[in-house]
Design a protein around this motif. Structure first.
Motif, mmCIF file in Angstrom:
data_model
loop_
_atom_site.group_PDB
_atom_site.id
_atom_site.type_symbol
_atom_site.label_atom_id
_atom_site.label_comp_id
_atom_site.label_asym_id
_atom_site.label_seq_id
_atom_site.Cartn_x
_atom_site.Cartn_y
_atom_site.Cartn_z
ATOM 1 N N GLY A 1 0.820 -1.213 0.000
ATOM 2 C CA GLY A 1 0.000 0.000 0.000
ATOM 3 C C GLY A 1 0.849 1.256 0.000
ATOM 4 N N VAL A 2 1.935 1.224 0.757
ATOM 5 C CA VAL A 2 2.865 2.361 0.752
ATOM 6 C C VAL A 2 3.485 2.533 -0.631
ATOM 7 C CG1 VAL A 2 4.992 3.271 1.761
ATOM 8 C CG2 VAL A 2 3.325 2.098 3.213
ATOM 9 N N PHE B 1 -3.802 -3.546 7.458
ATOM 10 C CA PHE B 1 -3.470 -3.465 8.884
ATOM 11 C C PHE B 1 -4.560 -4.138 9.716
ATOM 12 C CE2 PHE B 1 -3.816 -1.313 12.993
ATOM 13 C CZ PHE B 1 -2.534 -1.484 13.493
ATOM 14 N N LEU B 2 -5.818 -3.852 9.359
ATOM 15 C CA LEU B 2 -6.934 -4.500 10.046
ATOM 16 C C LEU B 2 -6.957 -6.000 9.763
ATOM 17 C CD1 LEU B 2 -9.494 -4.162 11.755
ATOM 18 C CD2 LEU B 2 -10.746 -3.680 9.641
ATOM 19 N N GLY B 3 -6.650 -6.381 8.515
ATOM 20 C CA GLY B 3 -6.611 -7.799 8.176
ATOM 21 C C GLY B 3 -5.553 -8.557 8.948
ATOM 22 N N PHE C 1 -11.951 -3.349 -2.916
ATOM 23 C CA PHE C 1 -10.677 -2.634 -2.918
ATOM 24 C C PHE C 1 -9.685 -3.277 -3.895
ATOM 25 C CE2 PHE C 1 -6.582 -3.838 -0.951
ATOM 26 C CZ PHE C 1 -5.848 -2.710 -1.258
ATOM 27 N N THR C 2 -9.663 -4.614 -3.922
ATOM 28 C CA THR C 2 -8.783 -5.318 -4.860
ATOM 29 C C THR C 2 -9.178 -5.027 -6.302
ATOM 30 O OG1 THR C 2 -8.576 -7.081 -3.208
ATOM 31 C CG2 THR C 2 -7.796 -7.565 -5.420
ATOM 32 N N PHE C 3 -10.473 -4.927 -6.547
ATOM 33 C CA PHE C 3 -10.944 -4.572 -7.886
ATOM 34 C C PHE C 3 -10.489 -3.163 -8.263
ATOM 35 C CE2 PHE C 3 -14.232 -2.719 -10.654
ATOM 36 C CZ PHE C 3 -14.134 -3.585 -11.732
ATOM 37 N N VAL D 1 -5.998 3.295 1.348
ATOM 38 C CA VAL D 1 -6.978 2.275 1.748
ATOM 39 C C VAL D 1 -6.295 0.928 1.971
ATOM 40 C CG1 VAL D 1 -9.036 1.018 1.013
ATOM 41 C CG2 VAL D 1 -8.861 3.465 0.584
ATOM 42 N N ALA D 2 -5.298 0.611 1.151
ATOM 43 C CA ALA D 2 -4.582 -0.661 1.295
ATOM 44 C C ALA D 2 -3.897 -0.753 2.654
ATOM 45 C CB ALA D 2 -3.563 -0.815 0.169
#
Length: 362
Positions: free
Chosen positions: A31-32, A76-78, A108-110, A70-71
């Protein structure tokens, strides 16, 4: 019948949860990376924003920046969820949240895939923006004493030197505009007056180019003026000899430059999408396996995990039926197309026109 059913033992479930915990933290790094790529592309576009027309060319970097943020949050939550899945008691707090989390992660992956595709479809918008921006910038090349335009000469010269280009589409673009300021023209000269009168717009047009179009690799001294006049230069043939100026237009040069950047970014985003998709698949298996453990009531027992509880066709039919049944509970049934309020029965309060009895007075 479940799609891609896999049986998990207690050890396999714990190992899957640990692996997914690590992969989610790696996904935070991805995500970064997405955020950094979007920021880098945005900066590169802004560097030459004065050479681009007005258009929505920042949609791709903005998309990558948003998806990157968002990633980081989702993964992080995952990671926290997968860490708690090693204990069935801790999983109870997440069991209602897991399915919405998977749906959000799928969306989000989409979006990551959409961002990758946008990197390859941005070329047409960028080409049009560069064409309009360079056309206006070259037109104002001579306006070195006008506020808001005085920097364009330096910008164009640096651009042509760095990218080894000339004009918008090519060096002939300079033949169609007046790129020499009136401040540097001898208005008393007959040649200048003739050139000003030779066209309807009264512009000083020459078959020449700025110095920044010159190719320093050429062994011959740069010929900037009278490029189409063979008699003006010794041993010179405009039609056959290779000119000692850059032949490629700056629009093509910039377009190739940005296309290479976006192609590299697109490949990186596609790889991140595949990685995120694999993590999402693992989380789905973990969620269904842990849910079945709770249904069986034995934390140590084996459980099945799957991607879809029913086949693709059955899942699609169920979703279609759910959509069709939405709002049916609020529908009012009608009889023969009549107004349903017409047949409302009223209560029978006895015969009508009954005279009221008088109350005797004492």
């Amino acid at each position: 019948m479940a799609v891609l059913r896999v049986k998990f033992t207690k050890t396999k479930r714990d190992k899957l949860a640990q692996i997914l915990w690590i992969l989610n933290w790696i996904s935070v790094v991805s995500g970064v990376i997405l955020f950094s790529l979007g920021l880098f592309l945005k900066i590169e576009l802004r560097k030459r924003s004065e050479l681009m027309g007005k258009g929505d060319i920042n949609s791709v970097p903005n998309m990558l920046i948003s998806v990157g943020v968002v990633a980081c949050i989702i993964n992080f939550l995952g990671g926290k969820i997968c860490y708690d899945c090693t204990d069935s008691n801790k999983f109870n707090r997440w069991k209602l949240f897991m399915l919405p989390y998977i749906v959000c992660t799928f969306c989000f992956t989409f979006c990551i895939l959409v961002g990758a595709v946008m990197c390859y479809t941005m070329r047409n918008e960028l080409e049009e923006s560069l064409y309009l921006g360079l056309r206006d910038a070259i037109k104002f090349y001579k306006d070195t004493d006008i506020p808001g335009r005085c920097f364009l000469k330096k910008t164009i010269d640096i651009l042509q030197i760095r990218f080894q280009c000339c004009g918008n589409n090519g060096f002939r673009d300079w033949f169609e505009i007046q790129w020499v300021s009136v401040r540097y023209l001898d208005m008393a000269s007959k040649d200048v007056q003739d050139r000003l009168k030779s066209n309807v717009d009264g512009k000083f047009l020459v078959d020449g180019v700025p110095f920044s179009c010159c190719n320093p690799i050429s062994p011959r001294p740069c010929i900037q003026y009278q490029l189409t006049n063979n008699t003006a230069h010794y041993n010179y043939d405009f039609m056959t000899e290779e000119l000692n100026i850059w032949m490629r237009g700056c629009r093509e040069a910039l377009l190739d430059y940005y296309t290479d950047i976006m192609r590299s970014i697109g490949i990186t985003v596609l790889l991140i999408w595949l990685f995120e998709l694999s993590v999402l698949t693992g989380v789905r298996y973990l969620q269904t396996a842990m849910r079945n453990v709770l249904l069986l009531g034995d934390p140590q027992c084996d459980s099945d995990g799957w991607l879809l509880e029913n086949s693709f066709v059955e899942t699609a039919k169920n979703n279609i039926n759910i959509i069709k049944n939405l709002g049916k509970a609020n529908q009012i049934s009608t009889v023969s197309g009549n107004d349903p309020n017409m047949d409302i029965k009223t209560a029978n309060h006895g015969p009508e026109n009954v005279p009221t009895k008088s109350i005797p007075t004492a």
